[in-house]
Design a protein around this motif. Structure first.
Motif, mmCIF file in Angstrom:
data_model
loop_
_atom_site.group_PDB
_atom_site.id
_atom_site.type_symbol
_atom_site.label_atom_id
_atom_site.label_comp_id
_atom_site.label_asym_id
_atom_site.label_seq_id
_atom_site.Cartn_x
_atom_site.Cartn_y
_atom_site.Cartn_z
ATOM 1 N N GLN A 153 0.914 -1.164 0.057
ATOM 2 C CA GLN A 153 0.070 0.086 0.018
ATOM 3 C C GLN A 153 0.954 1.341 -0.068
ATOM 4 O O GLN A 153 0.377 2.433 0.013
ATOM 5 N N TYR A 154 2.161 0.948 0.007
ATOM 6 C CA TYR A 154 3.240 2.176 0.021
ATOM 7 C C TYR A 154 3.499 2.338 -1.279
ATOM 8 O O TYR A 154 3.645 1.437 -2.185
ATOM 9 N N SER A 155 4.100 3.650 -1.597
ATOM 10 C CA SER A 155 4.720 3.879 -3.015
ATOM 11 C C SER A 155 5.971 3.507 -2.720
ATOM 12 O O SER A 155 6.651 3.180 -1.672
ATOM 13 N N GLY A 156 6.720 3.467 -4.003
ATOM 14 C CA GLY A 156 8.197 2.880 -3.846
ATOM 15 C C GLY A 156 8.966 3.860 -2.951
ATOM 16 O O GLY A 156 9.794 3.355 -2.293
ATOM 17 N N GLY A 157 8.834 4.940 -3.280
ATOM 18 C CA GLY A 157 9.716 6.050 -2.418
ATOM 19 C C GLY A 157 9.500 5.951 -0.940
ATOM 20 O O GLY A 157 10.289 5.951 -0.066
ATOM 21 N N MET A 158 7.949 5.556 -0.594
ATOM 22 C CA MET A 158 7.709 5.397 0.976
ATOM 23 C C MET A 158 8.348 4.146 1.371
ATOM 24 O O MET A 158 8.620 4.197 2.570
ATOM 25 N N ARG A 159 8.391 3.161 0.489
ATOM 26 C CA ARG A 159 8.935 1.796 1.077
ATOM 27 C C ARG A 159 10.552 2.019 1.328
ATOM 28 O O ARG A 159 11.148 1.596 2.131
ATOM 29 N N GLN A 160 11.048 2.878 0.254
ATOM 30 C CA GLN A 160 12.593 2.993 0.820
ATOM 31 C C GLN A 160 12.881 3.802 2.006
ATOM 32 O O GLN A 160 13.515 3.563 2.790
ATOM 33 N N ARG A 161 11.911 4.842 2.308
ATOM 34 C CA ARG A 161 11.966 5.511 3.455
ATOM 35 C C ARG A 161 11.803 4.582 4.622
ATOM 36 O O ARG A 161 12.350 5.089 5.890
ATOM 37 N N PRO A 180 21.370 3.431 -1.201
ATOM 38 C CA PRO A 180 20.028 3.888 -0.994
ATOM 39 C C PRO A 180 19.140 4.620 -2.050
ATOM 40 O O PRO A 180 17.905 4.653 -1.772
ATOM 41 N N THR A 181 19.669 4.802 -3.144
ATOM 42 C CA THR A 181 19.010 5.674 -4.248
ATOM 43 C C THR A 181 18.551 4.682 -5.471
ATOM 44 O O THR A 181 18.187 5.258 -6.421
ATOM 45 N N LYS A 182 19.002 3.722 -5.264
ATOM 46 C CA LYS A 182 18.939 2.655 -6.249
ATOM 47 C C LYS A 182 17.167 2.404 -6.665
ATOM 48 O O LYS A 182 16.662 2.193 -5.766
ATOM 49 N N GLY A 183 17.054 2.524 -7.790
ATOM 50 C CA GLY A 183 15.465 2.593 -8.464
ATOM 51 C C GLY A 183 14.436 3.537 -7.781
ATOM 52 O O GLY A 183 13.544 3.587 -8.183
ATOM 53 N N ASN A 202 20.714 15.274 13.159
ATOM 54 C CA ASN A 202 19.849 15.298 14.453
ATOM 55 C C ASN A 202 20.546 14.358 15.434
ATOM 56 O O ASN A 202 20.910 14.592 16.461
ATOM 57 N N SER A 203 20.948 13.057 14.863
ATOM 58 C CA SER A 203 21.378 11.829 15.897
ATOM 59 C C SER A 203 22.975 12.015 15.586
ATOM 60 O O SER A 203 23.445 10.797 16.240
ATOM 61 N N LYS A 204 23.521 12.419 14.644
ATOM 62 C CA LYS A 204 25.078 12.421 14.286
ATOM 63 C C LYS A 204 25.544 10.865 14.501
ATOM 64 O O LYS A 204 26.655 10.645 14.950
ATOM 65 N N PRO A 205 24.920 10.033 13.544
ATOM 66 C CA PRO A 205 25.642 8.800 13.526
ATOM 67 C C PRO A 205 26.829 8.836 12.496
ATOM 68 O O PRO A 205 26.944 9.838 11.774
ATOM 69 N N SER A 206 27.631 7.895 12.278
ATOM 70 C CA SER A 206 28.504 7.790 11.341
ATOM 71 C C SER A 206 27.693 7.282 10.343
ATOM 72 O O SER A 206 26.878 6.149 10.345
ATOM 73 N N LEU A 207 28.251 7.583 8.932
ATOM 74 C CA LEU A 207 27.391 6.906 7.922
ATOM 75 C C LEU A 207 28.443 6.286 6.689
ATOM 76 O O LEU A 207 29.438 6.966 6.580
ATOM 77 N N LEU A 208 28.281 5.055 6.456
ATOM 78 C CA LEU A 208 28.957 4.681 5.422
ATOM 79 C C LEU A 208 27.863 4.463 4.061
ATOM 80 O O LEU A 208 27.122 3.478 4.213
ATOM 81 N N ILE A 209 28.191 5.021 3.213
ATOM 82 C CA ILE A 209 27.214 4.914 2.246
ATOM 83 C C ILE A 209 27.818 4.546 1.094
ATOM 84 O O ILE A 209 28.473 4.960 0.344
ATOM 85 N N ILE A 210 27.232 3.472 0.574
ATOM 86 C CA ILE A 210 27.610 2.703 -0.513
ATOM 87 C C ILE A 210 26.883 3.176 -1.748
ATOM 88 O O ILE A 210 25.511 2.979 -1.848
ATOM 89 N N THR A 211 27.432 3.556 -2.950
ATOM 90 C CA THR A 211 26.726 4.250 -3.917
ATOM 91 C C THR A 211 27.314 4.268 -5.097
ATOM 92 O O THR A 211 28.522 4.354 -5.188
ATOM 93 N N HIS A 212 26.671 3.966 -6.379
ATOM 94 C CA HIS A 212 27.423 4.514 -7.545
ATOM 95 C C HIS A 212 26.665 5.845 -8.067
ATOM 96 O O HIS A 212 26.895 6.369 -9.158
ATOM 97 N N ASP A 213 25.832 6.227 -7.138
ATOM 98 C CA ASP A 213 25.289 7.588 -7.542
ATOM 99 C C ASP A 213 26.064 8.840 -6.965
ATOM 100 O O ASP A 213 25.991 9.164 -6.012
ATOM 101 N N LEU A 214 26.939 9.378 -8.026
ATOM 102 C CA LEU A 214 27.793 10.194 -7.459
ATOM 103 C C LEU A 214 27.093 11.637 -7.193
ATOM 104 O O LEU A 214 27.470 12.224 -6.003
#
Ligand code: ATP
Ligand code: NI
Length: 308
Positions: A153-161, A180-183, A202-214
């Motif tokens: 019942q969610y859109s693709g973007g909502m499922r991603q979020r 995280p931006t695939k598709g 807001n929560s200042k985590p460390s992020l490791l973002i795997i992507t080929h979306d430059l």
């Protein structure tokens, strides 16, 4: 700044019947507290395998060498039980594919609530209340209604979020997100980047973002690590990478962007079974010399003889 994640000389080899795939082959890097590191590189360069190795999400036929220190603790030596504690609570994994990562027969709210129940000892009712707040935070509205709906019942973007909400509900110290931006269509990509920026602020985590979306990496990352054929060939701060990268492969990657002329990188991605001798990029590099054909460059900030 404190280093939350330190990876030292990591090797991840898949042993198959008659060959060994060296998916990660001597990788070292770190992610500091509150920092976003983008791990970029062509398809098949070993990015996902590297991410999955950190949480030991790999099949049996794998041989792993080196160290992965999370707040000083070597995750590779941790018993499975200790790792389970960390996985989900302190380190979140936001998987690549929302279509297969949400359970179609369970309400989304319950799925997002689960890590909070398991890892934080919060009861179902309180967890669901928190989920409503999270859905609002992640712009999945009307949250009171969405919490009881099923993934279809969610859109693709909502499922991603929703996946991001699920991965981050326990306020982990490190978030590893695989593509995280695939598709996600172009207009919504900006929104995913904003979402991560909001979490970061807001929560200042460390992020490791795997992507080929430059462009996505550019919006989000403090630093960039470029992976090529199982190795990191350049690590630098994001601005340097997008303005004046040093490694010829980094330059080629940028020049392949539509906004920079859409020049495809010549040649093919090399084999991970028998990688090229010397510098692994030499068969595709315009600057290759005799030395590049024979000797692998040092593993420094830029793995290239031009800068040795
Ligand atoms: N279970 C496995 N057994 C054997 N080889 C594998 C296995 N999993 C991955 N590989 C190989 O490891 C290499 C790296 O794959 P990986 O998925 O990490 O690439 P990637 O950089 O994430 O690519 P993409 O951008 O397409 O997601 C590939 O050659 C892949 O075929
Ligand atoms: Ni991948």
């Amino acid at each position: 700044m404190d280093e939350v994640l330190v990876v030292k000389d990591l090797h991840v080899h898949f042993v198959l019947e008659n060959m060994t795939v060296k998916a990660v082959d001597g990788v070292s890097f770190h992610v500091s507290e509150g920092e976003a590191l983008a791990l970029i590189g062509e398809s098949g360069s070993g990015k996902s395998v590297l991410g999955m190795t950190i949480l030991r999400l790999l099949p049996e036929n794998v041989r792993v060498g080196g160290k992965i220190l999370f707040n000083g603790l070597n995750l590779l030596e941790l018993p499975e039980e200790g790792l389970r504690e960390i996985r989900g609570r302190e380190i979140a994994w936001v998987p690549q594919n929302p279509a297969t990562s949400l359970n179609p027969v369970l309400r989304v709210g319950i799925q997002i609530a689960e890590p909070m129940e398991v890892h934080m000892g919060i009861d179902r009712k309180t967890a669901i209340q928190r989920v409503v707040g999270l859905l609002r935070y992640f712009d999945i509205n009307p949250a009171e209604k969405r919490v009881n709906q099923y993934p279809h019942q969610y859109s693709g973007g909502m499922r991603q979020r929703a996946l991001v909400a699920m991965g981050t509900s326990t306020q982990p110290r490190l978030i590893i997100a695989d593509e995280p931006t695939k598709g996600v269509d172009v207009t919504k990509k900006v929104r995913v980047a904003e979402l991560f920026r909001k979490i970061k602020k807001n929560s200042k985590p460390s992020l490791l973002i795997i992507t080929h979306d430059l462009p996505f990496a550019e919006r989000l990352a403090d630093r960039v690590a470029v992976m090529y054929c199982g190795q990191i060939v350049e690590v630098c701060d994001a601005r340097t990478f997008f303005e004046e990268p040093l490694h010829p492969y980094s330059k080629a990657l940028l020049n392949s962007l539509p906004s920079r002329g859409l020049n495809p990188i010549k040649g093919y991605s090399p084999s991970m079974v028998n990688p090229p001798e010397g510098c692994r990029f030499h068969p595709r590099c315009d600057h290759a010399t005799d030395k590049c054909l024979k000797e692998p460059p040092f593993d420094g900030e830029v793995r290239c003889w031009l800068y040795a």
